[in-house]
Enzyme design. Structure first.
Site, PDB file in Angstrom:
ATOM      1  N   LYS A 185       0.828  -1.217   0.000  1.00 14.91           N
ATOM      2  CA  LYS A 185       0.000   0.000   0.000  1.00 14.91           C
ATOM      3  C   LYS A 185       0.853   1.255   0.000  1.00 14.91           C
ATOM      4  CE  LYS A 185       0.609   1.040   4.567  1.00 14.91           C
ATOM      5  NZ  LYS A 185       0.795   2.312   5.286  1.00 14.91           N
ATOM      6  N   THR A 235      -3.886   5.282   3.593  1.00 17.67           N
ATOM      7  CA  THR A 235      -2.563   5.745   3.172  1.00 17.67           C
ATOM      8  C   THR A 235      -2.619   6.509   1.858  1.00 17.67           C
ATOM      9  OG1 THR A 235      -1.637   3.804   4.260  1.00 17.67           O
ATOM     10  CG2 THR A 235      -0.185   4.988   2.783  1.00 17.67           C
TER      11      THR A 235
END
Length: 337
Positions: free
Chosen positions: A191, A248
């Site tokens: 991620k 994120t």
């Protein structure tokens, strides 16, 4: 009362130490910088990373790893992923025999393509039942303010995961268990790479449609790699997968998204690196993730262009063209049905 050593006094190491204290534990926080250790012990604050946050009395900081590690039930590792092997090698003789080793790190080791739990097992010479991972959409500043958050305690041994869950569950920090360590670690590592690309797109002025595309196709990359490595696909729909990816890629608190955004706005890689105070793990991990994917014949186009931009001088304009001009594909491919 659980006793824990948190090895690393950065933002998330400090805030996770606070969580453990708030859950009723006693914590020794190891740091390498004397001024931070002194500030925590004398002023109850880590002003460099969490200014204005009062730290509990049950947290003590130390410069001495032997003091931090003596007699603890949990050893929480919160150092940059590329320094784990060196640090843990030095600490190995000090590790209590029965302690559970807990990784807060979200990266893939350069050169070996190992996940952090694999590095821990190898260096500390412990079975996988004594290695656990904490992963989820957790920003230190928000958790420090006791905003509601959730995470995953993952260990191949379900009972160890449950014990860790109990050790860090608080009214504001909810913890779920999972035995899929592979999936949780891959979600956390990849991620960061996707967030770099989302940040670049935002810096270039692209909007929500582009962001949604990159998040969704990024999740597909994570799932393809995870499936090849034996992860449970359901993990990627959870906190350590989609949850962490969305946070994120979307938050201004994200180091990786911010790093990418600065690149998209026209700063050079050297300029962004110079102004980035904390480690953006995706920058170094992108090459390791790509190498891991190639070893398992997994196609990861977003990761490929991010690695090319970060390490091989590819212009951002060329990276965007490569992604958008790829040959047509079905939406779901490269994953076992």
């Amino acid at each position: 009362m659980n006793r824990a050593a948190v090895m690393g006094s950065g933002s998330f190491g400090t805030v996770f130490a606070k969580v453990l204290c708030d859950a009723g534990g006693e914590v020794r926080l190891w740091g390498r910088r004397p001024e931070i250790v002194k500030a925590i012990n004398e002023g109850r604050e880590n002003a460099d990373y969490l200014p204005g946050v009062e730290l509990p009395e049950t947290m003590r900081a130390t410069l001495d790893p032997a003091e931090a590690l003596q007699g603890v039930d949990y050893v929480v590792l919160a150092v940059p992923s590329q320094t784990l092997r060196e640090n843990l090698s030095a600490w190995k003789p000090l590790l209590p025999e029965s302690a559970v080793l807990v990784s807060l790190m979200k990266g893939i080791e350069l050169g070996t393509c190992r996940r952090m739990s694999e590095v821990i097992q190898e260096v500390a010479d412990v079975p996988q039942e004594r290695v656990a991972v904490i992963s989820g959409p957790n920003f230190a500043r928000e958790i420090a303010a006791r905003q509601p958050a959730a995470s995953v305690a993952a260990c191949t041994d379900a009972e160890t995961a449950r014990r860790l869950q109990a050790a860090c569950m608080t009214p504001y920090f909810r913890v779920y268990t999972n035995t899929d360590v592979i999936g949780c670690e891959l979600g956390g590592a990849v991620k960061n790479v996707i967030a770099l690309c989302v940040g670049i797109a935002a810096g270039l002025g692209f909007g929500d449609s582009t962001r949604a595309m990159l998040i969704t196709r990024g999740l597909a990359e994570i799932a393809r790699l995870g499936t090849a490595l034996g992860a449970d696909q359901h993990t990627f729909a959870g906190l350590a997968g989609l949850g962490d990816l969305v946070a994120t890629c979307s938050s201004p608190l994200s180091r990786n998204r911010t790093f990418g955004e600065n690149l998209g706005r026209g700063m050079t890689l050297e300029q962004v690196t110079a102004v980035t105070r904390q480690t953006a793990e995706g920058v170094k991990s992108s090459e390791a993730v790509l190498e891991l994917a190639r070893k398992h014949s997994v196609e990861m186009p977003i990761t490929e262009v991010v690695a090319a931009v970060m390490h091989h001088g590819m212009p951002i304009s060329e990276a965007g063209y490569l992604l958008m001009s790829r040959s047509p594909k079905p939406e779901r491919y490269g994953v076992d049905e």
